[in-house]
Design an enzyme around this catalytic site. Structure first.
Site, PDB file in Angstrom:
ATOM      1  N   LYS A  20       3.870  20.229  51.162  1.00 46.01           N
ATOM      2  CA  LYS A  20       5.188  19.683  51.497  1.00 46.01           C
ATOM      3  C   LYS A  20       5.537  20.007  52.942  1.00 46.01           C
ATOM      4  CE  LYS A  20       7.331  20.131  46.912  1.00 46.01           C
ATOM      5  NZ  LYS A  20       7.665  18.717  46.715  1.00 46.01           N
TER       6      LYS A  20
ATOM      7  N   ARG B  68       4.222  17.193  36.103  1.00 41.64           N
ATOM      8  CA  ARG B  68       3.759  16.368  34.976  1.00 41.64           C
ATOM      9  C   ARG B  68       2.447  16.885  34.406  1.00 41.64           C
ATOM     10  NH1 ARG B  68       3.851  11.172  38.777  1.00 41.64           N
ATOM     11  NH2 ARG B  68       5.479  12.473  39.686  1.00 41.64           N
TER      12      ARG B  68
HETATM   13  N1  BES Z   1       9.296  19.664  42.369  1.00 43.47           N
HETATM   14  C1  BES Z   1       9.102  18.400  42.959  1.00 43.47           C
HETATM   15  C2  BES Z   1      10.303  17.481  42.794  1.00 43.47           C
HETATM   16  C3  BES Z   1      11.579  17.910  43.461  1.00 43.47           C
HETATM   17  C4  BES Z   1      11.892  17.445  44.732  1.00 43.47           C
HETATM   18  C5  BES Z   1      12.479  18.700  42.815  1.00 43.47           C
HETATM   19  C6  BES Z   1      13.088  17.806  45.314  1.00 43.47           C
HETATM   20  C7  BES Z   1      13.682  19.069  43.408  1.00 43.47           C
HETATM   21  C8  BES Z   1      13.979  18.606  44.653  1.00 43.47           C
HETATM   22  C9  BES Z   1       7.890  17.709  42.349  1.00 43.47           C
HETATM   23  O1  BES Z   1       6.882  18.564  41.942  1.00 43.47           O
HETATM   24  C10 BES Z   1       7.317  16.849  43.403  1.00 43.47           C
HETATM   25  O2  BES Z   1       6.859  17.373  44.380  1.00 43.47           O
HETATM   26  N2  BES Z   1       7.344  15.551  43.196  1.00 43.47           N
HETATM   27  C11 BES Z   1       6.851  14.646  44.150  1.00 43.47           C
HETATM   28  C12 BES Z   1       6.137  13.545  43.417  1.00 43.47           C
HETATM   29  C13 BES Z   1       5.304  12.659  44.303  1.00 43.47           C
HETATM   30  C14 BES Z   1       4.137  13.439  44.863  1.00 43.47           C
HETATM   31  C15 BES Z   1       4.827  11.506  43.491  1.00 43.47           C
HETATM   32  C16 BES Z   1       8.033  14.132  44.942  1.00 43.47           C
HETATM   33  O3  BES Z   1       9.111  13.984  44.404  1.00 43.47           O
HETATM   34  O4  BES Z   1       7.867  13.917  46.147  1.00 43.47           O
HETATM   35 MN    MN Z   2       5.552  19.016  43.535  1.00 43.78          MN
END
Ligand code: BES
Ligand code: MN
Ligand code: ZN
Length: 580
Positions: free
Chosen positions: A358, A432
């Site tokens: 990230k 997931r």
């Molecule tokens: N934990 C994150 C989602 C999240 C984002 C929670 C912001 C709270 C605040 C999740 O694991 C994630 O990283 N999801 C990705 C999915 C993508 C790679 C398809 C996302 O939301 O960017």
């Molecule tokens: Mn994630």
């Protein structure tokens, strides 16, 4: 019955790399030492922060004389008296008796001076008139009949009136009083509640939730010399005995919410999977059965999807299974037969994104990526604390998603416990993967009546719904409707989004049974479709709480970063439909 699977006895990951094991041994010692020093240990989580007593309204001392009386009451310290007032100087009968004609005249005069009209969630803060056994008098507005009662400040057409938000009122009052206040509240709103015991319970729940703060790590007193210690509240009500009975349950629910909040607020250097699992052990005192699966146990079960996420971290992954057998049936009948209802939580203790790392900005928020798991723990605490008449299973998957030499790579294919294979296109779509194995495990082993999972699953649920609603996905309309209704009743609101075959196709993979991301569109839905492939037809609902579980805007009942979202919602769902 939860199987007598391996218990956790060490932090060591069975990875078989010798140099690593030495390192991990040292780390474990350091962690153990740190746990002694650091606040926020399991025992502290459950300490009572507020004292609330109930007395009869008729027992409050009435203002009779004009001459000043000692203002400090029997307790020997300055108290605040809180009373309620609607529009047009509407007071309850007991309140009118309490303040007398002189008090009423004084309030009218002061109100006129500052244009206080008794609007809901406004207050008039006064030095108590002479003769009242208090130093400070806070007159709290409760609004008039024409007001919208849902706190959204507008009268809506064709929408049934929402019940008055007594929890919000309690939160507002606590906010006015300040932390660790000493006060008597004459709970005698001018418009009496339909169920006064329930209203008073909600009110105290709101007070407790508002009073919470996460300040374990503050070593210096804050600048405005805020008082430490616990609040001391006396709530004067019509029927104290009835309220006392009901409020016990409310106190348990509040404790569950606060546990969930604290877990979310804890930093990830403290609350890693093993420590999280340790904290859940505190539920045993309440009669909850707790079983921990370590990595070896999960490997035996074939949980390749969950284990793949945790493999980049030096912290071992854990699954924790909790069971509250509150029904008579579940307690005595041959334990294997009873079908529980089940709640499953995503517990990513920190989500860096893994190799698909990230960006730096805001990454610290990913300490809250275990809000789903925190909610399940808080819910189990609430249910056990109020001895709910229900058989409930809770399961949480605890991992840390880190990059590193042993982390999984984009393009890796993992085998889930269900036997289905997954191509990991993006290591940041890890929640997931964790839930895939947990959902399969729970439906396979416990055959629950239904499963509700909670997960901070997708960032884009915030794009769709903001922080007002959690996303709801379900394969069962009745469960979905019941959840939505519980959301309206508690203010933890849900909005249903669609599922369907066309969305499902978006996660088909060329090399495996599925891939872990769909593409640019409908990200929250394709995530839910992914989960649905692991529920094996069990009635199921998925709550995407990425927008509601953390970073919540301050409200009357929450000032902390972690909201504890879902505990009150699911407690209500159970109370309304699944007890007895
Ligand atoms: N934990 C994150 C989602 C999240 C984002 C929670 C912001 C709270 C605040 C999740 O694991 C994630 O990283 N999801 C990705 C999915 C993508 C790679 C398809 C996302 O939301 O960017
Ligand atoms: Mn994630
Ligand atoms: Zn995540």
């Amino acid at each position: 019955m939860v199987p007598p699977t391996r218990r956790v006895d060490s932090l060591a990951k069975s990875r078989g790399v010798r140099s690593n094991k030495r390192l991990i041994g040292k780390r474990a010692n350091r962690t153990a030492r740190r746990r002694k020093r650091m606040p926020g240990a399991a025992e502290e989580q459950m300490t009572e922060t507020m004292k609330i007593e109930f007395v009869a309204l008729t027992a409050l001392p009435v203002q009779t004389r004009a001459s000043p009386e000692r203002a400090d009451g029997e307790a020997g310290h300055a108290r605040t008296l809180v009373i309620f007032m609607g529009k047009d100087f509407a007071f309850g009968a007991a309140t009118r008796r309490l303040i007398g004609d002189r008090g009423e005249a004084l309030i009218k005069k002061a109100a006129a001076a500052v244009k206080f009209k008794g609007k809901a969630l406004t207050a008039l803060d006064l030095i108590a008139p002479a003769g009242l056994a208090a130093e400070r008098l806070v007159v709290v507005g409760t609004g008039g009949d024409g007001d919208s009662e849902d706190g959204e400040g507008q009268v809506k057409k064709n929408v049934p009136p929402q019940p008055f938000d007594h929890a919000g009122l309690g939160g507002f009052v606590m906010g006015k009083l300040g932390h660790a206040a000493s006060a008597t509240v004459a709970f005698d709103p001018p418009r009496p509640a339909k169920d006064p015991a329930r209203a008073a319970t909600e009110f105290t729940l709101g007070m407790r939730l508002r009073d919470y703060r996460f300040d374990h790590y503050k070593t210096k007193k804050n600048e405005d010399g805020e008082i430490k210690g616990r609040a001391d509240i006396v709530l004067a009500v019509g029927e104290p005995a009835a309220v006392r009975r009901e409020a016990k349950g409310g106190e348990a629910v509040a404790a569950g919410v606060l546990t969930a909040r604290s877990l979310v607020n804890e930093p990830a250097n403290i609350l890693h999977p093993e420590e999280f699992a340790n904290r859940v052990m505190a539920l045993k005192k309440l009669g909850v059965e707790v079983t921990v699966l370590d990595e070896a146990a999960m490997r035996e079960l074939g949980m390749g999807a969950l284990l793949g996420v945790g493999q980049g971290s030096v912290r071992g992954s854990r699954t924790v299974v909790m069971r509250w057998r509150g029904t008579k049936n579940a307690k005595d009948s041959g334990k294997s037969k009873a079908k529980p209802i089940a709640f499953v939580g995503k517990g990513v203790c920190f989500d860096t994104g893994g190799i698909s790392i990230k960006p730096a900005a805001g990454m610290e928020d990913m300490k809250g990526d275990m809000a789903g798991a925190a909610c399940v723990v808080g819910l189990m605490q609430a249910l056990a604390g109020r001895k709910a008449n229900v058989d409930v299973l809770g399961a949480i998957g605890l991992v840390e998603n880190m990059p590193g030499p042993e982390a999984q790579r984009p393009g890796d294919v993992v085998k889930s416990m269900s036997g289905q294979t997954i191509e990991v296109i993006n290591t940041d779509a890890e929640g997931r993967l964790v839930l895939a194995d947990l959902l399969w495990y729970v439906q396979d082993k416990f055959k629950p009546k239904f499963i509700v999972d909670l997960a901070t699953l997708t960032g884009v649920i915030l794009v769709a719904l903001g922080q007002e609603h959690a996303g709801l996905f379900a394969n069962d309309d009745e469960l979905s409707e019941r959840l939505i209704a519980a959301g309206k009743a508690t203010g933890e609101k849900l909005w249903r989004l669609p599922l369907g075959a066309a969305y499902d196709k978006m996660i088909d993979s060329k090399v495996a049974d599925m891939k872990n991301i769909g593409g640019r569109h409908a990200g929250s839905i394709t995530a839910a479709q992914f989960l649905q492939r692991f529920v094996n037809g069990t009635p199921w609902a998925h709550l995407d709480i990425a927008g509601t579980g953390m970073g919540s805007p301050a409200s009357e009942i929450n000032q902390s970063w972690g909201s504890g979202f879902g505990v009150r919602l699911l407690d209500r769902l159970i109370a309304d439909h699944y007890e007895r």
